[in-house]
Scaffold this motif. Structure first.
Motif, short mmCIF file in Angstrom:
data_model
loop_
_atom_site.label_atom_id
_atom_site.label_comp_id
_atom_site.label_asym_id
_atom_site.label_seq_id
_atom_site.Cartn_x
_atom_site.Cartn_y
_atom_site.Cartn_z
N VAL A 109 14.85 29.49 26.78
CA VAL A 109 15.88 29.11 27.75
C VAL A 109 17.07 30.06 27.87
O VAL A 109 17.81 30.01 28.84
CB VAL A 109 16.41 27.67 27.47
N VAL A 110 17.26 30.94 26.88
CA VAL A 110 18.42 31.84 26.93
C VAL A 110 18.02 33.16 27.60
O VAL A 110 17.02 33.77 27.22
CB VAL A 110 18.96 32.12 25.50
N LEU A 130 19.34 21.43 26.11
CA LEU A 130 19.75 22.80 25.78
C LEU A 130 19.69 23.71 26.99
O LEU A 130 20.57 24.54 27.22
CB LEU A 130 18.86 23.34 24.65
N ARG A 131 18.65 23.54 27.79
CA ARG A 131 18.52 24.34 29.03
C ARG A 131 19.69 24.07 29.97
O ARG A 131 20.28 24.98 30.55
CB ARG A 131 17.20 24.04 29.73
N ALA A 132 20.06 22.78 30.10
CA ALA A 132 21.18 22.41 30.97
C ALA A 132 22.48 23.04 30.48
O ALA A 132 23.30 23.52 31.28
CB ALA A 132 21.31 20.89 31.05
N ASP A 133 22.68 23.06 29.16
CA ASP A 133 23.88 23.67 28.58
C ASP A 133 23.92 25.16 28.88
O ASP A 133 24.95 25.70 29.31
CB ASP A 133 23.89 23.44 27.06
N VAL A 134 22.79 25.84 28.68
CA VAL A 134 22.72 27.28 28.94
C VAL A 134 22.96 27.56 30.43
O VAL A 134 23.72 28.46 30.80
CB VAL A 134 21.36 27.86 28.50
N GLU A 135 22.33 26.78 31.30
CA GLU A 135 22.48 27.00 32.75
C GLU A 135 23.92 26.77 33.19
O GLU A 135 24.46 27.51 34.02
CB GLU A 135 21.51 26.10 33.52
N ASP A 204 28.09 14.76 34.26
CA ASP A 204 27.54 16.11 34.42
C ASP A 204 26.80 16.56 33.16
O ASP A 204 25.68 17.06 33.25
CB ASP A 204 28.68 17.08 34.74
N VAL A 205 27.42 16.37 31.98
CA VAL A 205 26.85 16.98 30.77
C VAL A 205 25.99 16.04 29.94
O VAL A 205 25.13 16.49 29.19
CB VAL A 205 27.93 17.61 29.86
#
Length: 225
Positions: A109-110, A130-135, A204-205
């Motif tokens: 994902v990073v 984790l993907r959502a956080d990275v995006e 959102d998060v």
């Protein structure tokens, strides 16, 4: 900005009256464009009058100006995103099996152009989270870059500096970002503005935690209750 080789630091005008300090150890040397075999000295990275993208790491105290870094990092819910880094660090507080699981997910994902530091809060986080956080953090970095580009285009060689490109959210959001998780049964919020801010952020998060938000509507003080 003024560069002082003897103390291996540059004084940087960040628009707050007192100049802030960027020490050589906080310079992003990958972005500094050093020639082969050039020493990592402050005068080889910066010259007086240069524009530099920096992040405040310590507020000014007494007569000391703010401390800066040009190694930018953006904190998220589960990880800290390092847009121009290439390392992945995972909290040592996590068990080895969890560290291995997170490492495998992050490889997927990073972006190759970035690094991350994984927080203890990431324990048990799904690939989607984790993907959502990275995006989310990637989009934040893209906004910072586009604002910096727009400022440079507007003001020519000065780069529009000094200008604030991104600010940390206020204390309410930071506390929720760093602490609020499924270990809490309820988060009671008093005040219309605070409720809107908290509700929007959690939507959102961490939409799965929305059901744990409680809006305080009684007339008596929430702390007294």
């Amino acid at each position: 900005q003024n560069v002082l080789p003897s103390m291996e630091a540059a004084f940087v005008d960040i628009g707050r009256g007192r100049n802030a300090v960027l020490y050589a150890g906080e310079v992003n040397w990958d972005a500094a464009g050093l020639e082969h075999n050039q020493a990592k000295r402050i005068e080889n990275a910066l010259s007086s009058g240069d524009t530099v993208l920096v992040q405040v790491t310590k507020d000014p105290i007494g007569h000391k100006g703010a401390r800066l870094t040009s190694q930018i990092s953006l904190p998220g819910r589960f990880l800290v995103y390092v847009p121009e880094g290439n390392m992945t660090g995972i909290s040592r507080k996590l068990p080895d099996t969890e560290r291995a699981r997170l490492k495998a997910i992050l490889k997927e994902v990073v972006p190759d152009s970035a690094g991350v530091i994984v927080r203890t809060a990431a324990e048990g986080a799904s690939e989607e989270e984790l993907r959502a956080d990275v995006e989310r953090l990637t989009r934040t970095w893209e906004r910072i870059q586009s604002k910096a580009d727009a400022a440079r285009a507007k003001k020519g060689s000065t780069g529009g500096a000094p200008v604030l490109l991104h600010g940390e959210p206020d204390l309410t959001v930071r506390v929720i970002r760093d602490i609020f998780n499924e270990d809490f049964s309820q988060l009671v919020v008093s005040g219309d503005e605070a409720w809107q801010q908290v509700h929007d952020y959690v939507s959102d998060v961490a939409p799965d935690l929305l059901g744990r938000l409680v809006r305080w509507t009684e007339t008596r003080d929430v702390f007294a209750a």
